[in-house]
Write a protein that holds these residues in place. Structure first.
Motif, PDB file in Angstrom:
ATOM      1  N   UNK A  41     -30.298  46.275  19.173  1.00  8.62           N
ATOM      2  CA  UNK A  41     -29.082  46.673  19.890  1.00  8.62           C
ATOM      3  C   UNK A  41     -29.486  46.791  21.348  1.00  8.62           C
ATOM      4  N   UNK A  42     -28.947  45.919  22.181  1.00 10.19           N
ATOM      5  CA  UNK A  42     -29.500  45.755  23.534  1.00 10.19           C
ATOM      6  C   UNK A  42     -28.419  45.842  24.607  1.00 10.19           C
ATOM      7  N   UNK A  43     -28.679  46.663  25.587  1.00 14.40           N
ATOM      8  CA  UNK A  43     -27.778  46.778  26.738  1.00 14.40           C
ATOM      9  C   UNK A  43     -27.694  45.448  27.470  1.00 14.40           C
ATOM     10  N   UNK A  44     -26.485  45.085  27.818  1.00 17.00           N
ATOM     11  CA  UNK A  44     -26.316  43.840  28.579  1.00 17.00           C
ATOM     12  C   UNK A  44     -26.808  44.011  30.017  1.00 17.00           C
ATOM     13  N   UNK A  73     -29.177  36.671  20.276  1.00 16.66           N
ATOM     14  CA  UNK A  73     -29.575  37.154  18.952  1.00 16.66           C
ATOM     15  C   UNK A  73     -29.567  38.670  18.828  1.00 16.66           C
ATOM     16  N   UNK A  74     -29.342  39.363  19.945  1.00 15.30           N
ATOM     17  CA  UNK A  74     -29.228  40.825  19.902  1.00 15.30           C
ATOM     18  C   UNK A  74     -27.758  41.187  19.717  1.00 15.30           C
ATOM     19  N   UNK A  75     -27.498  42.460  19.415  1.00 20.31           N
ATOM     20  CA  UNK A  75     -26.123  42.955  19.457  1.00 20.31           C
ATOM     21  C   UNK A  75     -25.965  43.621  20.818  1.00 20.31           C
ATOM     22  N   UNK A  76     -25.209  42.984  21.702  1.00 21.52           N
ATOM     23  CA  UNK A  76     -25.105  43.463  23.082  1.00 21.52           C
ATOM     24  C   UNK A  76     -24.186  44.658  23.201  1.00 21.52           C
ATOM     25  N   UNK A  77     -24.545  45.603  24.079  1.00 22.63           N
ATOM     26  CA  UNK A  77     -23.668  46.756  24.311  1.00 22.63           C
ATOM     27  C   UNK A  77     -23.526  47.045  25.801  1.00 22.63           C
ATOM     28  N   UNK A  78     -22.359  47.594  26.125  1.00 19.97           N
ATOM     29  CA  UNK A  78     -22.143  48.201  27.438  1.00 19.97           C
ATOM     30  C   UNK A  78     -22.765  49.602  27.345  1.00 19.97           C
ATOM     31  N   UNK A  79     -23.768  49.904  28.181  1.00 16.52           N
ATOM     32  CA  UNK A  79     -24.518  51.150  27.982  1.00 16.52           C
ATOM     33  C   UNK A  79     -23.711  52.437  28.185  1.00 16.52           C
ATOM     34  N   UNK A  80     -22.552  52.330  28.821  1.00 15.88           N
ATOM     35  CA  UNK A  80     -21.729  53.525  29.033  1.00 15.88           C
ATOM     36  C   UNK A  80     -20.766  53.752  27.869  1.00 15.88           C
ATOM     37  N   UNK A  81     -20.605  52.739  27.031  1.00 21.08           N
ATOM     38  CA  UNK A  81     -19.585  52.775  25.985  1.00 21.08           C
ATOM     39  C   UNK A  81     -20.169  53.371  24.700  1.00 21.08           C
ATOM     40  N   UNK A  82     -19.922  54.652  24.495  1.00 24.05           N
ATOM     41  CA  UNK A  82     -20.479  55.335  23.324  1.00 24.05           C
ATOM     42  C   UNK A  82     -19.929  54.765  22.025  1.00 24.05           C
ATOM     43  N   UNK A 125     -29.425  37.332   7.689  1.00 20.46           N
ATOM     44  CA  UNK A 125     -29.071  37.231   9.110  1.00 20.46           C
ATOM     45  C   UNK A 125     -30.059  38.018   9.971  1.00 20.46           C
ATOM     46  N   UNK A 126     -30.430  39.195   9.477  1.00 19.31           N
ATOM     47  CA  UNK A 126     -31.388  40.019  10.226  1.00 19.31           C
ATOM     48  C   UNK A 126     -32.703  39.267  10.439  1.00 19.31           C
ATOM     49  N   UNK A 127     -33.198  38.650   9.360  1.00 19.02           N
ATOM     50  CA  UNK A 127     -34.484  37.955   9.452  1.00 19.02           C
ATOM     51  C   UNK A 127     -34.371  36.752  10.396  1.00 19.02           C
ATOM     52  N   UNK A 128     -33.276  36.008  10.274  1.00 19.87           N
ATOM     53  CA  UNK A 128     -33.116  34.821  11.125  1.00 19.87           C
ATOM     54  C   UNK A 128     -33.064  35.219  12.599  1.00 19.87           C
ATOM     55  N   UNK A 129     -32.275  36.240  12.884  1.00 17.21           N
ATOM     56  CA  UNK A 129     -32.190  36.695  14.283  1.00 17.21           C
ATOM     57  C   UNK A 129     -33.530  37.259  14.736  1.00 17.21           C
ATOM     58  N   UNK A 130     -34.159  38.046  13.849  1.00 15.24           N
ATOM     59  CA  UNK A 130     -35.427  38.687  14.191  1.00 15.24           C
ATOM     60  C   UNK A 130     -36.495  37.671  14.552  1.00 15.24           C
ATOM     61  N   UNK A 131     -36.533  36.579  13.806  1.00 10.79           N
ATOM     62  CA  UNK A 131     -37.538  35.547  14.097  1.00 10.79           C
ATOM     63  C   UNK A 131     -37.290  34.917  15.461  1.00 10.79           C
ATOM     64  N   UNK A 132     -36.021  34.660  15.746  1.00  9.53           N
ATOM     65  CA  UNK A 132     -35.709  34.047  17.051  1.00  9.53           C
ATOM     66  C   UNK A 132     -36.002  35.022  18.190  1.00  9.53           C
ATOM     67  N   UNK A 133     -35.716  36.319  17.956  1.00  3.52           N
ATOM     68  CA  UNK A 133     -36.002  37.322  18.999  1.00  3.52           C
ATOM     69  C   UNK A 133     -37.509  37.398  19.263  1.00  3.52           C
ATOM     70  N   UNK A 134     -38.298  37.387  18.173  1.00  2.00           N
ATOM     71  CA  UNK A 134     -39.757  37.480  18.339  1.00  2.00           C
ATOM     72  C   UNK A 134     -40.281  36.275  19.103  1.00  2.00           C
ATOM     73  N   UNK A 135     -39.733  35.095  18.791  1.00  2.00           N
ATOM     74  CA  UNK A 135     -40.203  33.884  19.483  1.00  2.00           C
ATOM     75  C   UNK A 135     -39.824  33.950  20.967  1.00  2.00           C
TER      76      UNK A 135
END
Ligand code: G6P
Length: 461
Positions: free
Chosen positions: A390-393, A404-413, A430-440
């Motif tokens: 879960x990653x701030x944009x 491959x991350x789930x983007x968030x607006x950091x002010x938006x609770x 889906x988690x594994x597929x995204x995770x592999x791409x994120x690691x690469x």
């Protein structure tokens, strides 16, 4: 000005150096070597010199006794000058401007105290410029790091026009309308100081463009200075090996015990830093527990928040607030055998790696961040085929990992709580597929390559 050229062909300058010293009760001085990216990047370079500041009593004592590391020159700058430059200007003004942390209407206010601190910042930068001028061989390459030393390129250029000078910013760069909060002459001096370099490096295109825009509006453009982008990646090989050593295994077992069997784990690891947005992260986790009661008892948030810059009152207050909010969530939702938020504040790299391995979800939600290496490190290290990020944009890393991350607006609770829920719900495939791409993606451009690319670019014909 005349100078005696020294011997180093490659020089690095940064406020915090690769080594720090402590004085023991028996009066002996011991060295602690840092393991950051630049340290490994420089290990393959011969004839190098790292100029850094003495940061505490231990460092000052080491300098006084003539204790040094080969290839390191620690500057014993007057403690008051250093405090004004580092705490006053670098961390309370420049850091706040680039991370857009001011809280109007009280801040910022640039009065006589600011001017006094600015004079110290100039003196501090001058000491670095002089040490670099003294230590550099004819035609040597110098790479100056970060906002602490923004004036060094211009000062060094005046002392040693023969050098190839680079400067690298590890922070975001402020949008021009925010940057112009600085008094006009100071804004101009900062830009001109940096433009004394042959080449300026930024972590993302977004920060480089913001700098270029400031130059266009304030000093009529960047002139001959080249502006480049060098994203910094994680050192995957090192991390994977390090994360399986015995000390990490021990901590992993202890954390598993704390979490409890069968529970999911949301991890965050940060310096306790205003820009990291830790309190909103905790509040979003609380909102998840409130709105998705099925997750109560079934998820634990491992929040590692390591105290930082504690000379500054606002950081002390923030550190206390983080503890207070974590405790309030635990008292609201905790049960006899479930502690929703496990907060650790003692910096322990091995335990951080153990948490990375356990992570089902990594929460990285800064308000603004130059890059954020945690976002790259957790997917590389996590067990079980990778975690959901879960990653701030607003983090530089979002430019590389956003798909491959789930983007968030950091002010938006609410948005952040929903992203945490979606991360916990994500099907394994889906988690594994995204995770592999994120690691690469996170492993490309490890520190050694990142640094060598800058040296190469500085020497382009
Ligand atoms: C950021 C800066 C670095 C700094 C680090 C830790 O990453 O870009 O230059 O060293 O924070 O902060 P500190 O004030 O403890 O050196």
């Amino acid at each position: 000005m005349a100078s005696t050229p020294g011997a180093a062909e490659v020089l690095v300058a940064s406020n915090r150096g690769p080594v720090s010293y402590a004085v023991g009760d028996d009066g002996t001085v011991t060295a602690k070597r840092g393991g950051g990216g630049l340290v490994s990047a420089l290990s393959s370079v011969d004839d190098k010199l790292w100029v850094c500041a003495a940061l505490g009593d231990g460092d000052r004592e080491a300098v006084r006794r003539g204790i040094t590391e080969p290839g390191v020159r620690m500057l014993d700058i007057d403690p008051e000058v250093h405090a004004s430059a580092y705490n006053g200007i670098a961390n309370s003004v420049l850091w706040f401007v680039h991370h857009m942390l001011y809280q109007t209407p009280l801040e910022p206010s640039f009065g006589p105290e600011f001017r006094r601190q600015w004079a110290a910042y100039e003196e501090y930068n001058r000491a670095f410029a002089q040490a670099l001028a003294d230590g550099a061989a004819p035609g040597a390459t110098v790479v100056v790091q970060d906002y602490h030393l923004a004036l060094v390129p211009g000062m060094l250029r005046a002392l040693r026009p023969d050098l190839r000078i680079g400067h690298f910013s590890h922070t975001p760069w402020a949008p021009v309308d925010y940057f112009r909060m600085l008094p006009d002459d100071i804004a101009e001096q900062l830009l001109r100081g940096m433009l004394g370099a042959d080449r300026l490096g930024f972590l993302t295109r977004r920060w480089a463009d913001a700098f270029t825009e400031c130059c266009a509006r304030i000093v009529g453009g960047p002139g001959d200075t080249e502006i480049g982008v060098h994203g910094l990646g994680a050192d995957a090989e090192f991390l994977r090996e390090r994360a399986h050593r015995e000390d990490v295994e021990e901590r992993l077992a202890a954390l598993r015990e704390q979490v409890g069997a069968g529970r999911k784990v949301v991890v965050r690891v940060d310096r306790t830093e205003l820009s990291k947005n830790i309190v909103r992260g905790l509040r979003a986790f609380e909102l998840l527990l409130e709105t998705r009661p099925e997750w109560r008892e079934r998820v634990v948030h491992l929040a590692f928040a390591y105290p930082s810059r504690q000379d500054l009152e606002v950081y002390q207050e923030y550190t206390a607030e983080v503890s207070w909010v974590a405790a309030s969530i635990n008292s609201r939702f905790g049960t006899e055998d479930w502690t929703p938020v496990v907060l650790h504040v003692k910096d322990d790299f091995a335990r951080s790696l153990a948490a990375y391995r356990l992570a089902d979800v990594a929460l990285v939600n800064p308000i603004r961040d130059g890059m954020n290496l945690v976002a790259k490190e957790v997917p590389i290290v996590s067990d079980g085929g990778g975690c959901v990020l879960v990653l701030s944009r607003e983090a530089g890393a979002y430019e590389e990992l956003g798909e491959d991350a789930l983007g968030v607006n950091p002010y938006d609770l609410i948005g952040t709580a929903e992203a945490l829920g979606a991360a916990l719900d994500m099907p394994e495939k889906e988690r594994v597929a995204r995770g592999e791409r994120l690691a690469a993606a996170g492993s490309s451009l490890p520190p050694a390559q990142w640094f060598l690319a800058q040296l190469k670019a500085l020497h382009k014909p």
